[in-house]
Scaffold this active site. Structure first.
Site, mmCIF file in Angstrom:
data_model
loop_
_atom_site.group_PDB
_atom_site.id
_atom_site.type_symbol
_atom_site.label_atom_id
_atom_site.label_comp_id
_atom_site.label_asym_id
_atom_site.label_seq_id
_atom_site.Cartn_x
_atom_site.Cartn_y
_atom_site.Cartn_z
ATOM 1 C CB SER A 116 -0.896 -0.245 1.033
ATOM 2 O OG SER A 116 -1.684 1.135 1.059
ATOM 3 C CG ASP A 213 -6.821 -1.359 -4.531
ATOM 4 O OD1 ASP A 213 -6.994 -0.250 -4.508
ATOM 5 O OD2 ASP A 213 -5.080 -1.855 -4.832
ATOM 6 C CG HIS A 243 -6.215 -0.994 -0.917
ATOM 7 N ND1 HIS A 243 -5.164 -0.591 -1.672
ATOM 8 C CD2 HIS A 243 -5.849 0.047 0.281
ATOM 9 C CE1 HIS A 243 -4.253 0.267 -1.653
ATOM 10 N NE2 HIS A 243 -4.249 0.263 -0.361
#
Length: 307
Positions: A116, A213, A243
């Protein structure tokens, strides 16, 4: 300071010249496993602690890797500082400090796994730190766009004096002035800035996107990948994932398997995930996760008493 428990997680403390501390956890390779050429360093995503990656460390160590994790300064977790003072540059400096500490211990062959927001930091410094390879998962490449998607508003369009005091990011108060000022000062914010930092990179890279995502656009990751040497990088998709890689056990297991395969492949100078892994039992993953959370609570309680 080191603290060993009945399981394989070893606790270390890096003390900086200003008195701040960075907590580092070390997981040794399992016995009777094939030893790898590289140590793995895991950089957690935003609002994620190193104990959140207990399962991944278990997978990697079960396949012969020496694994290092850490909590960034001014972030969630066991290191010094409050999250309302976090910035991308603080995250970068925390990562560089851990790498320097490892180098001082004679650990120089490093594969970096970054998830991330930490992937954006990894892209920033990959050309500078002499790592053997990089694996990113749902890695941020366009910070401004990701922030807008996560916060439901483009706060970076506002003048500094018009910003709210804090930005609520997944229930954590991110200090807006510190974070936004740093973004613009050091050019963290755009896709172009990420591409520029990775320009002419020769670091082998496997990047994982998630097909569902909502925070990172896959086409922007593809744009970045297309600027790199195709012999040095490859893009894979984590099917069925958003995500949040821990949203359910099926997605989480796929993440553990995929990243472990990527690390094993890159450790042997390959981009092909067609490798066999040793998969730890669910009970083993659960056990180490519980024990690490207990260790975290113990350290927090000790720190509270000392304070």
């Amino acid at each position: 300071m080191e603290n060993t428990d009945t399981f394989s997680t070893i606790d270390h403390v890096i003390t900086l010249v200003n008195g701040q501390t960075i907590r580092v956890w070390e997981t040794l390779p399992k016995e009777n496993t094939e030893r790898r050429n590289n140590t793995i360093l895991i950089a957690s995503g935003f609002a994620r602690r190193m104990d959140h990656f207990a399962g991944l460390a278990e997978y990697l160590s079960s396949n012969g890797f020496h694994v290092i994790r850490y909590d960034s300064l001014h972030h969630v977790g066991l290191s010094s500082g409050e999250i309302n003072e976090f910035s991308m540059t603080i995250g970068k400096n925390s990562l560089l400090t851990v790498i320097d500490w490892l180098n001082e211990r004679g650990i120089n062959n490093l594969g970096l796994i970054a998830a991330s927001l930490s992937a954006r930091i990894a892209y920033e410094i990959a050309n500078e730190i002499g790592i053997s390879f990089l694996v990113t998962a749902v890695g941020v490449v366009n910070l401004r766009d990701t922030l807008e998607r996560a916060l439901k508003y483009d706060y970076l369009q506002l003048a500094i004096h018009d910003l709210p005091e804090d930005l609520d990011f997944e229930g954590h108060n991110l200090g807006s002035e510190i974070f936004v000022t740093d973004c613009f000062k050091y050019q963290w914010d755009t896709l172009d800035s990420t591409i520029n930092r990775m320009r002419n990179s020769d670091v082998p890279l496997i990047a994982f996107t998630a097909n569902d995502d909502n925070w990172v656009k896959q086409d922007e990751v593809i744009t970045l990948i297309n600027t790199l040497d195709p012999k040095k990088c490859k893009l894979y998709s984590l099917i069925g994932s958003s995500h949040d890689l821990g949203e359910n056990l099926v997605v989480l297991r796929n993440f553990y398997q995929s990243v472990t395969k990527a690390s094993m492949a890159l450790d042997k100078d390959s981009l092909d995930l067609d490798v066999r892994i040793i998969e730890p039992r669910f009970e083993e993953v659960t056990s180490v996760t519980v024990k690490e959370r207990r260790l975290k609570s113990q350290i927090e309680n000790e720190s509270f008493i000392l304070a």
